[in-house]
Design a protein around this motif. Structure first.
Motif, PDB file in Angstrom:
ATOM      1  N   THR A  52       0.836  -1.202   0.000  1.00  0.00           N
ATOM      2  CA  THR A  52       0.000   0.000   0.000  1.00  0.00           C
ATOM      3  C   THR A  52       0.869   1.249   0.000  1.00  0.00           C
ATOM      4  O   THR A  52       2.014   1.222   0.480  1.00  0.00           O
ATOM      5  CB  THR A  52      -0.938   0.026   1.226  1.00  0.00           C
ATOM      6  OG1 THR A  52      -1.833   1.135   1.117  1.00  0.00           O
ATOM      7  CG2 THR A  52      -0.151   0.148   2.528  1.00  0.00           C
ATOM      8  N   ASN A  53       0.339   2.305  -0.538  1.00  0.00           N
ATOM      9  CA  ASN A  53       0.978   3.620  -0.429  1.00  0.00           C
ATOM     10  C   ASN A  53       0.362   4.442   0.697  1.00  0.00           C
ATOM     11  O   ASN A  53       0.781   5.570   0.935  1.00  0.00           O
ATOM     12  CB  ASN A  53       0.858   4.385  -1.751  1.00  0.00           C
ATOM     13  CG  ASN A  53       1.841   3.879  -2.789  1.00  0.00           C
ATOM     14  OD1 ASN A  53       3.015   3.642  -2.480  1.00  0.00           O
ATOM     15  ND2 ASN A  53       1.376   3.692  -4.016  1.00  0.00           N
ATOM     16  N   SER A  54      -0.641   3.872   1.370  1.00  0.00           N
ATOM     17  CA  SER A  54      -1.370   4.612   2.394  1.00  0.00           C
ATOM     18  C   SER A  54      -0.749   4.387   3.779  1.00  0.00           C
ATOM     19  O   SER A  54      -0.841   3.282   4.333  1.00  0.00           O
ATOM     20  CB  SER A  54      -2.841   4.185   2.413  1.00  0.00           C
ATOM     21  OG  SER A  54      -3.496   4.713   3.540  1.00  0.00           O
ATOM     22  N   GLU A  55      -0.169   5.433   4.316  1.00  0.00           N
ATOM     23  CA  GLU A  55       0.373   5.338   5.675  1.00  0.00           C
ATOM     24  C   GLU A  55      -0.746   5.068   6.668  1.00  0.00           C
ATOM     25  O   GLU A  55      -0.577   4.314   7.635  1.00  0.00           O
ATOM     26  CB  GLU A  55       1.103   6.636   6.032  1.00  0.00           C
ATOM     27  CG  GLU A  55       1.747   6.623   7.404  1.00  0.00           C
ATOM     28  CD  GLU A  55       2.486   7.921   7.729  1.00  0.00           C
ATOM     29  OE1 GLU A  55       3.266   7.919   8.695  1.00  0.00           O
ATOM     30  OE2 GLU A  55       2.268   8.922   7.006  1.00  0.00           O
ATOM     31  N   PHE A  95       5.600  -4.911  -7.124  1.00  0.00           N
ATOM     32  CA  PHE A  95       4.965  -3.679  -6.650  1.00  0.00           C
ATOM     33  C   PHE A  95       6.044  -2.662  -6.272  1.00  0.00           C
ATOM     34  O   PHE A  95       7.154  -3.035  -5.882  1.00  0.00           O
ATOM     35  CB  PHE A  95       4.086  -3.953  -5.419  1.00  0.00           C
ATOM     36  CG  PHE A  95       3.091  -5.061  -5.612  1.00  0.00           C
ATOM     37  CD1 PHE A  95       1.990  -4.904  -6.433  1.00  0.00           C
ATOM     38  CD2 PHE A  95       3.267  -6.278  -4.966  1.00  0.00           C
ATOM     39  CE1 PHE A  95       1.076  -5.934  -6.607  1.00  0.00           C
ATOM     40  CE2 PHE A  95       2.366  -7.318  -5.137  1.00  0.00           C
ATOM     41  CZ  PHE A  95       1.269  -7.145  -5.956  1.00  0.00           C
ATOM     42  N   THR A  96       5.694  -1.406  -6.358  1.00  0.00           N
ATOM     43  CA  THR A  96       6.630  -0.351  -5.953  1.00  0.00           C
ATOM     44  C   THR A  96       6.045   0.509  -4.833  1.00  0.00           C
ATOM     45  O   THR A  96       6.539   1.593  -4.564  1.00  0.00           O
ATOM     46  CB  THR A  96       6.991   0.557  -7.149  1.00  0.00           C
ATOM     47  OG1 THR A  96       5.786   1.109  -7.705  1.00  0.00           O
ATOM     48  CG2 THR A  96       7.738  -0.223  -8.220  1.00  0.00           C
ATOM     49  N   ASP A  97       5.025   0.007  -4.154  1.00  0.00           N
ATOM     50  CA  ASP A  97       4.372   0.774  -3.092  1.00  0.00           C
ATOM     51  C   ASP A  97       5.346   1.093  -1.954  1.00  0.00           C
ATOM     52  O   ASP A  97       6.322   0.366  -1.721  1.00  0.00           O
ATOM     53  CB  ASP A  97       3.191  -0.010  -2.518  1.00  0.00           C
ATOM     54  CG  ASP A  97       2.132  -0.319  -3.562  1.00  0.00           C
ATOM     55  OD1 ASP A  97       2.486  -0.950  -4.578  1.00  0.00           O
ATOM     56  OD2 ASP A  97       0.973   0.052  -3.360  1.00  0.00           O
ATOM     57  N   THR A  98       5.030   2.126  -1.210  1.00  0.00           N
ATOM     58  CA  THR A  98       5.866   2.547  -0.077  1.00  0.00           C
ATOM     59  C   THR A  98       5.947   1.476   0.989  1.00  0.00           C
ATOM     60  O   THR A  98       7.008   1.226   1.566  1.00  0.00           O
ATOM     61  CB  THR A  98       5.286   3.835   0.542  1.00  0.00           C
ATOM     62  OG1 THR A  98       5.179   4.828  -0.482  1.00  0.00           O
ATOM     63  CG2 THR A  98       6.184   4.349   1.661  1.00  0.00           C
TER      64      THR A  98
END
Length: 373
Positions: A69-72, A190-193
């Motif tokens: 996910t990119n969502s903190e 994937f390249t998500d954070t």
């Protein structure tokens, strides 16, 4: 509020113990409401359920679930219920018996075509072979517009036919748009954070989510049987197939299913070099996943799963086509009229959500439920 008598505790029935149902259950329980979660299966965690097989290997019963996910906000939310093991998923695609990095990157081009391209050279290559589309409407358009016909036929065409039972030209653009094309050598899927796996597994994480004095869980229970008992609920949260909720009055919504062939290899420590290997052009299955890559388990033997897409069986994927969206909107119109029923999740919203997107949808649904009360 409760001391002043203005706060009413709701009795809430939640249908489904997967991501959507469990997150909604926890948040409403935290808000002091009484929650009953029912699921027709005999386990929690929905399709993310993982278990130890008979050889003590942690496996995903319903195919690989890789959290990213990119969502903190969503990562921090789930971090309340699990520790994490950092994991970056890697995939290979088999073409003519050889493995290549997938999604397609510079190394894929160099290995496949015996080239020595740098990043600019890879960009120039894609520009040369791509088939520009004035209007990108289908998944076929997306891939041809990006990487051209040869790569499309080698990596995408037959895989898509197997996975969806449809030609890429028959699927909406969003299906193929999920898969990037890279000019560098980044071979992560994937390249998500945030990329990690629950350190004790998904089922353990769900146990923690549902561990609350205001939550009861009833498994191996069909919700329709439960509702027939004339129990009164202030609110119902439904995470199953929306057409099933309305007895398919407008016809069945199409879903794609999977058959899983699990295999234990008693004389093999590692079966493949990465977590998942795609077989776009060979065999009836689409891919093989080896779970030890995902879980980090150290074990002298290993377990794998092959995935066979099917038209019949448990619904896993809403099929993204315009005519299906038209049918879904008929059901959504009924759902929008419901005063005390909330529909949330991949099946209830007929959306090809990732896991983090389901969590986000569930948290948003809770906000709306609490606003109404």
């Amino acid at each position: 509020m409760s001391k002043e008598g203005s706060f009413k505790k709701m009795q809430v029935l939640i249908i489904g113990a997967g991501f959507a149902g469990s997150v909604v259950a926890r948040e409403l329980a935290e808000a002091e409401h009484q929650i009953l979660v029912v699921d027709r299966r005999n386990h929690i965690a929905g399709n993310a359920c993982d278990v130890k097989d008979s050889h003590d290997i942690l496996i995903h019963q319903y195919g690989p679930h890789i959290f990213h996910t990119n969502s903190e906000r969503i990562f921090n939310y789930l971090s309340q219920f699990t520790e994490w093991r950092p994991y970056e998923h890697r995939v290979r695609g088999v073409v003519d018996g050889k493995e290549y990095p997938f999604p397609i990157n510079r190394d894929t081009l160099n290995q496949l075509y015996d080239l020595d391209l740098d990043e600019q050279g890879a960009a120039d290559f894609f520009e040369k072979v791509r088939e520009p589309k004035a209007q990108v409407k289908s998944s076929e358009d997306v891939v041809l517009n990006s990487v051209g016909r040869d790569l499309y036929e080698k990596f995408f065409l037959n895989y898509t036919k197997k996975q969806w039972g449809l030609d890429p030209s028959e699927l909406k653009a969003g299906v193929a748009a999920r898969i990037p094309t890279r000019t560098n050598s980044d071979d992560r899927y994937f390249t998500d954070t945030y990329q990690a796996m629950p350190s004790d597994g998904y089922t353990a994480m769900f146990e923690n989510i549902l561990k609350h004095p205001n939550i009861q869980v009833q498994l191996a229970t069909d919700y329709k049987d439960w509702l027939k008992q004339d129990r009164q609920y202030d609110h119902v949260v439904y995470t199953g197939c929306i057409d099933e909720f309305y007895d398919c009055r407008f016809g069945k919504l199409p879903y794609r299913s999977l058959r899983f062939e699990h295999q234990h290899l008693a004389d093999t420590e590692h079966y493949q070099s990465v977590g998942t290997v795609n077989y776009p052009n060979d065999f009836d299955f689409t891919r093989i996943t080896e779970f030890k890559h995902l879980t980090g388990q150290q074990h002298p033997v290993t377990s794998i799963v092959r995935e066979y897409p099917t038209a019949e069986g448990e619904p896993y994927y809403p099929i993204p086509r315009d005519e299906n969206e038209v049918l879904f909107k008929k059901y959504k119109a009924l759902a929008d009229e419901e005063k005390n029923v909330t529909f949330v999740g991949r099946l209830a919203e007929y959306r090809y959500y990732n896991m983090d997107q389901v969590v986000g949808a569930a948290l948003n649904a809770v906000d709306k439920i609490l606003e109404k009360k």
